[in-house]
Design a protein around this motif. Sequence first.
Motif, mmCIF file in Angstrom:
data_model
loop_
_atom_site.group_PDB
_atom_site.id
_atom_site.type_symbol
_atom_site.label_atom_id
_atom_site.label_comp_id
_atom_site.label_asym_id
_atom_site.label_seq_id
_atom_site.Cartn_x
_atom_site.Cartn_y
_atom_site.Cartn_z
ATOM 1 N N GLN A 31 0.786 -1.239 0.000
ATOM 2 C CA GLN A 31 0.000 0.000 0.000
ATOM 3 C C GLN A 31 0.815 1.283 0.000
ATOM 4 O O GLN A 31 0.237 2.370 -0.077
ATOM 5 C CB GLN A 31 -0.908 0.029 1.245
ATOM 6 N N HIS A 32 2.138 1.227 0.070
ATOM 7 C CA HIS A 32 2.889 2.448 0.351
ATOM 8 C C HIS A 32 2.899 3.453 -0.797
ATOM 9 O O HIS A 32 3.364 4.585 -0.619
ATOM 10 C CB HIS A 32 4.314 2.121 0.816
ATOM 11 N N HIS A 33 2.371 3.081 -1.980
ATOM 12 C CA HIS A 33 2.225 4.054 -3.074
ATOM 13 C C HIS A 33 0.754 4.390 -3.348
ATOM 14 O O HIS A 33 0.441 5.010 -4.376
ATOM 15 C CB HIS A 33 2.894 3.545 -4.349
ATOM 16 N N GLU A 34 -0.127 4.003 -2.445
ATOM 17 C CA GLU A 34 -1.512 4.466 -2.539
ATOM 18 C C GLU A 34 -1.568 5.938 -2.120
ATOM 19 O O GLU A 34 -0.711 6.420 -1.372
ATOM 20 C CB GLU A 34 -2.413 3.631 -1.623
ATOM 21 N N ASP B 281 -6.187 10.479 -1.826
ATOM 22 C CA ASP B 281 -7.317 10.854 -2.672
ATOM 23 C C ASP B 281 -7.752 9.726 -3.618
ATOM 24 O O ASP B 281 -8.626 9.912 -4.460
ATOM 25 C CB ASP B 281 -7.006 12.112 -3.483
ATOM 26 N N GLY B 282 -7.118 8.563 -3.513
ATOM 27 C CA GLY B 282 -7.522 7.410 -4.317
ATOM 28 C C GLY B 282 -6.855 7.315 -5.673
ATOM 29 O O GLY B 282 -7.194 6.433 -6.467
ATOM 30 N N LYS B 283 -5.871 8.179 -5.955
ATOM 31 C CA LYS B 283 -5.240 8.203 -7.276
ATOM 32 C C LYS B 283 -3.892 7.467 -7.308
ATOM 33 O O LYS B 283 -3.136 7.605 -8.251
ATOM 34 C CB LYS B 283 -5.049 9.654 -7.726
ATOM 35 N N GLY B 284 -3.630 6.692 -6.278
ATOM 36 C CA GLY B 284 -2.374 5.969 -6.234
ATOM 37 C C GLY B 284 -2.491 4.574 -6.815
ATOM 38 O O GLY B 284 -3.455 4.241 -7.503
ATOM 39 N N TYR B 285 -1.478 3.736 -6.534
ATOM 40 C CA TYR B 285 -1.465 2.361 -7.050
ATOM 41 C C TYR B 285 -0.965 1.427 -5.939
ATOM 42 O O TYR B 285 -0.363 1.890 -4.969
ATOM 43 C CB TYR B 285 -0.580 2.274 -8.308
ATOM 44 N N PHE C 180 -4.037 -0.362 -6.114
ATOM 45 C CA PHE C 180 -5.474 -0.634 -6.065
ATOM 46 C C PHE C 180 -6.359 0.599 -6.045
ATOM 47 O O PHE C 180 -7.581 0.485 -6.059
ATOM 48 C CB PHE C 180 -5.802 -1.501 -4.839
ATOM 49 N N GLY C 181 -5.780 1.791 -5.989
ATOM 50 C CA GLY C 181 -6.593 2.996 -5.931
ATOM 51 C C GLY C 181 -7.342 3.152 -4.623
ATOM 52 O O GLY C 181 -8.438 3.717 -4.590
ATOM 53 N N LEU C 182 -6.755 2.679 -3.525
ATOM 54 C CA LEU C 182 -7.373 2.851 -2.210
ATOM 55 C C LEU C 182 -7.360 4.331 -1.838
ATOM 56 O O LEU C 182 -6.537 5.105 -2.324
ATOM 57 C CB LEU C 182 -6.609 2.050 -1.153
ATOM 58 N N LYS C 183 -8.276 4.730 -0.958
ATOM 59 C CA LYS C 183 -8.304 6.131 -0.548
ATOM 60 C C LYS C 183 -8.667 6.257 0.932
ATOM 61 O O LYS C 183 -9.247 5.351 1.528
ATOM 62 C CB LYS C 183 -9.282 6.933 -1.390
ATOM 63 N N ASN D 261 -1.972 11.302 3.836
ATOM 64 C CA ASN D 261 -2.844 11.302 5.010
ATOM 65 C C ASN D 261 -2.457 12.491 5.900
ATOM 66 O O ASN D 261 -1.308 12.601 6.316
ATOM 67 C CB ASN D 261 -2.648 9.981 5.767
ATOM 68 N N PRO D 262 -3.394 13.405 6.183
ATOM 69 C CA PRO D 262 -3.060 14.590 6.988
ATOM 70 C C PRO D 262 -2.449 14.244 8.346
ATOM 71 O O PRO D 262 -1.523 14.927 8.809
ATOM 72 C CB PRO D 262 -4.414 15.297 7.152
ATOM 73 N N LYS D 263 -2.945 13.194 8.978
ATOM 74 C CA LYS D 263 -2.436 12.785 10.294
ATOM 75 C C LYS D 263 -0.962 12.404 10.204
ATOM 76 O O LYS D 263 -0.154 12.777 11.074
ATOM 77 C CB LYS D 263 -3.259 11.601 10.806
ATOM 78 N N ALA D 264 -0.591 11.695 9.148
ATOM 79 C CA ALA D 264 0.802 11.273 8.973
ATOM 80 C C ALA D 264 1.699 12.463 8.663
ATOM 81 O O ALA D 264 2.821 12.557 9.170
ATOM 82 C CB ALA D 264 0.901 10.234 7.863
ATOM 83 N N VAL D 265 1.210 13.395 7.841
ATOM 84 C CA VAL D 265 1.993 14.591 7.509
ATOM 85 C C VAL D 265 2.253 15.415 8.768
ATOM 86 O O VAL D 265 3.390 15.818 9.050
ATOM 87 C CB VAL D 265 1.273 15.455 6.451
ATOM 88 N N ASP D 266 1.199 15.686 9.535
ATOM 89 C CA ASP D 266 1.340 16.522 10.727
ATOM 90 C C ASP D 266 2.318 15.915 11.726
ATOM 91 O O ASP D 266 3.139 16.621 12.326
ATOM 92 C CB ASP D 266 -0.023 16.735 11.389
ATOM 93 N N ALA D 267 2.234 14.596 11.916
ATOM 94 C CA ALA D 267 3.137 13.935 12.860
ATOM 95 C C ALA D 267 4.577 13.986 12.375
ATOM 96 O O ALA D 267 5.506 14.216 13.163
ATOM 97 C CB ALA D 267 2.696 12.486 13.080
ATOM 98 N N PHE D 268 4.790 13.797 11.073
ATOM 99 C CA PHE D 268 6.146 13.829 10.545
ATOM 100 C C PHE D 268 6.742 15.226 10.641
ATOM 101 O O PHE D 268 7.923 15.387 10.974
ATOM 102 C CB PHE D 268 6.167 13.346 9.098
#
Length: 289
Positions: free
Chosen positions: A207-210, A213-217, A219-222, A270-277
């Motif tokens: 999942q690390h390239h998802e 917004d669902g535009k990743g790969y 599987f297009g998870l969001k 993910n906003p939560k991950a950005v803010d923590a980093f």
Amino acid sequence: MRIVILLGQWEGLSNALYSLHKGENLWVQFNLDTDIEVVEKYTLLNGTVEILYEGMRRDFQLGETIDASQYEKIILFHALSDAEILIKTTVEIFEPDFFETQVLQEEADAIEKLDGYTYMHCNRIKNYSIEVWTELDMPKNLLQTLRWGAYFHDIGKLTVPLEILNKPGSLTAEEWDIMKAHTIEGAKMMRNHKVDMLRKSAFIVEQHHERYDGKGYPFGLKGDEISLEASIVSVVDSFDAMTTERAYKKALPTKDAIQELVAGRGTQFNPKAVDAFLAVLEKKQNRWK
């Protein structure tokens, strides 16, 4: 590269010598998920090391012993010079993990032979990810899964031809499809691995390239369909890629890379991950000057 040498057993405890190079980290979390009494102690034999615990840091004195059972949260040992730490811990806890770690080191060596950049990059992603997980105060019993998923997030690149992996120019559409497949191939490698703790981390690799917004790969998870672990790896992976110089690109200054993360907050990331980093980076500015 960190080296662990199993010295033997004395008085029912495993004794191991842990060598750190300057700038490397040793993360420690006490194992409470067991019915047996656990001993886990760390003694600094030589070198200069700092201890970071709950945002506070201090010198690890030569000859000093840290009893991990006295710490509820994760402890970080940071080597300011080459150093050696003696580890004494319960045989039943340490030795199975020790031999599994030897197997995992073989995987790491394969990555290093493939691409020295990828090897060092993976090590940085692991350390960043652990710091973000700690910043979020997430359960430490899940940390091992994140640790190995972060470290081996790019293991699928072992299946990508070197002429594509190290191509200096833009990839063709066909080459890009092969490159993107490293997430699926890497997850397969993890799920079929002989070490159980790697099998548990396969979803992070996948999942690390998802994108949020669902535009990743692939599987297009969001949104929350993407695990927090993979979301963290996505953020720190992107930051490290932006701030590291390669033969075909210059490194961005840290402030510019941070702006990119902020711009992608809620879309790519993910906003939560950005803010923590970002909180981790702010703390690191004054940690080891």
